[in-house]
Design an enzyme around this catalytic site. Structure first.
Site, mmCIF file in Angstrom:
data_model
loop_
_atom_site.group_PDB
_atom_site.id
_atom_site.type_symbol
_atom_site.label_atom_id
_atom_site.label_comp_id
_atom_site.label_asym_id
_atom_site.label_seq_id
_atom_site.Cartn_x
_atom_site.Cartn_y
_atom_site.Cartn_z
ATOM 1 N N ARG A 1 0.836 -1.196 0.000
ATOM 2 C CA ARG A 1 0.000 0.000 0.000
ATOM 3 C C ARG A 1 0.868 1.242 0.000
ATOM 4 O O ARG A 1 1.756 1.387 0.844
ATOM 5 C CB ARG A 1 -0.908 0.023 1.238
ATOM 6 N N THR B 1 -1.313 7.399 -0.599
ATOM 7 C CA THR B 1 -2.648 7.239 -1.192
ATOM 8 C C THR B 1 -3.406 6.041 -0.635
ATOM 9 O O THR B 1 -4.619 5.939 -0.828
ATOM 10 C CB THR B 1 -2.530 7.055 -2.713
ATOM 11 N N ASP C 1 0.846 -4.166 12.638
ATOM 12 C CA ASP C 1 1.301 -4.575 11.306
ATOM 13 C C ASP C 1 1.663 -6.057 11.350
ATOM 14 O O ASP C 1 2.633 -6.455 11.994
ATOM 15 C CB ASP C 1 2.519 -3.746 10.892
ATOM 16 N N ASP D 1 5.269 -6.942 10.153
ATOM 17 C CA ASP D 1 6.299 -6.580 11.126
ATOM 18 C C ASP D 1 6.319 -7.552 12.304
ATOM 19 O O ASP D 1 7.386 -7.938 12.792
ATOM 20 C CB ASP D 1 6.064 -5.159 11.646
#
Length: 209
Positions: A104, A108, A200, A203
């Site tokens: 991503r 945006t 995340d 992560d």
């Protein structure tokens, strides 16, 4: 409209709580994602066709059932989706595995494709897309778009935690794709992360920040 199947088995819900907890360490987090994927695979594969064959046990001949029809492919959305693959392969070791790289754009929040490697016979297989998180739905929808362009017809999307916004996007753009999830959260923050979510997933799986 896409059917949404929320898996409420007690073992699944218990493990979802553990992966949400920020105190859960790297090794345990990986193991939990693997275990959750394995548990969820039972429900995701519930509709696989069977055929009856004749076999011989140590006692005598009998008729019994085996898998038939289309074979399976597991497609991981890189990188976090990799953490779900082995759990499914433990249940279906003959499945082929594909990889699609999407990220991503932080500005945006739109998906950008950077890699794709799929089984050559992907159009002949039932496809299970895996990604731990379904947030905005942009990456998932773009992945489904790509798979349809290369001929995949029977697609399911499997995630651990989803957001209502992501579910609605897939329902709007790909109403033929079933969504399997263990939890549905209501909110996305300004960075497109699911709240409360689990942070995340990539992560936490790979120890990166």
């Amino acid at each position: 409209m896409s059917e949404v199947i929320t898996l409420n088995h007690p073992l699944i819900q218990h493990k979802i709580t553990l992966i949400r907890d920020k105190r859960t360490k790297l090794k345990e987090f990986r193991e939990l994602v693997d275990e959750l994927s394995n548990l969820m695979a039972y429900e995701v594969t519930r509709g696989i066709e069977l055929e009856e064959i004749e076999i011989e046990t140590p006692i005598g001949k009998t008729k019994s059932k085996v898998l038939s029809g289309k074979k399976l492919a597991v497609v991981a959305i890189l990188r976090a989706g990799l953490g779900m693959v082995d759990g499914i392969l433990k249940l279906i070791p003959s499945a082929k595995v594909g990889h699609i790289g999407m990220y991503r754009d932080p500005e945006t929040l739109m998906p950008c494709e950077y890699y794709a490697k799929l089984p050559e016979d992907i159009s002949e297989r039932k496809v299970i897309i895996v990604d731990p998180m379904l947030a905005t739905g942009g990456t998932a929808s773009a992945c489904i778009d790509y798979l349809k362009k290369v001929g995949a017809l029977d697609i399911k999307f499997v995630c651990l935690i989803s957001a209502i916004e992501g579910i609605k996007k897939i329902q709007k753009e790909h109403p033929d794709v079933k969504i399997y999830t263990a939890a549905i959260d209501e909110i996305l923050n300004s960075h497109g992360y699911i709240v409360p979510g689990l942070g995340d997933a990539g992560d936490r799986l790979y120890g990166t920040k």
